[in-house]
Scaffold this motif. Structure first.
Motif: not given
Length: 127
Positions: A8-25
């Motif tokens: 979001d360039h207007e808010k100067r924000l990077i939004h990372k959304k994660v779901w499900g299995l989250y592992n080292d890879v």
């Protein structure tokens, strides 16, 4: 790939959304992808992990990601806010571990259990 980025360039924000299995890879891949975003050093960050159903990121990966992040900061880096929204006590604890390894950084990291509170803090309307 159980994650996505929205800039979001207007808010100067990077939004990372994660779901499900989250592992080292996924943690390593997403960190590499994040570092390729041209404004990653300038914009605040919102890491939304609420949709994570299984968290299998090792303490070794957490420490390496944190130390790499601090080492990559440029001397002219002014700092930024990083909000991390967690779904469980386990992820909260692992995020606190990341913060410990991240000491010395100019980033201000906060952990939240609710997305709205994280967004308010990033917008400057909450402490």
């Amino acid at each position: 790939m159980p994650y996505e980025f929205h800039i979001d360039h207007e808010k100067r924000l990077i939004h990372k959304k994660v779901w499900g299995l989250y592992n080292d890879v996924e943690a390593i891949e997403s960190t590499l992808r994040f570092s390729q975003i041209d404004v990653h050093e300038e914009y605040d960050e919102l890491h939304d992990l609420i949709g994570v159903t299984s968290y299998e990121v090792s303490s070794k990966t957490i420490s390496e990601r944190a130390r790499d992040s601090v080492a990559a900061e440029k001397s002219e880096f002014d700092g930024k806010k990083v909000a991390i929204v967690v779904p469980s006590k386990l992820v909260h604890g692992m995020t606190r571990m990341y913060m410990g390894y991240h000491e010395g950084s100019k980033e201000e990291i906060r952990i939240f259990s609710e997305l709205q509170l994280a967004q308010q803090w990033l917008a400057g309307s909450a402490t």
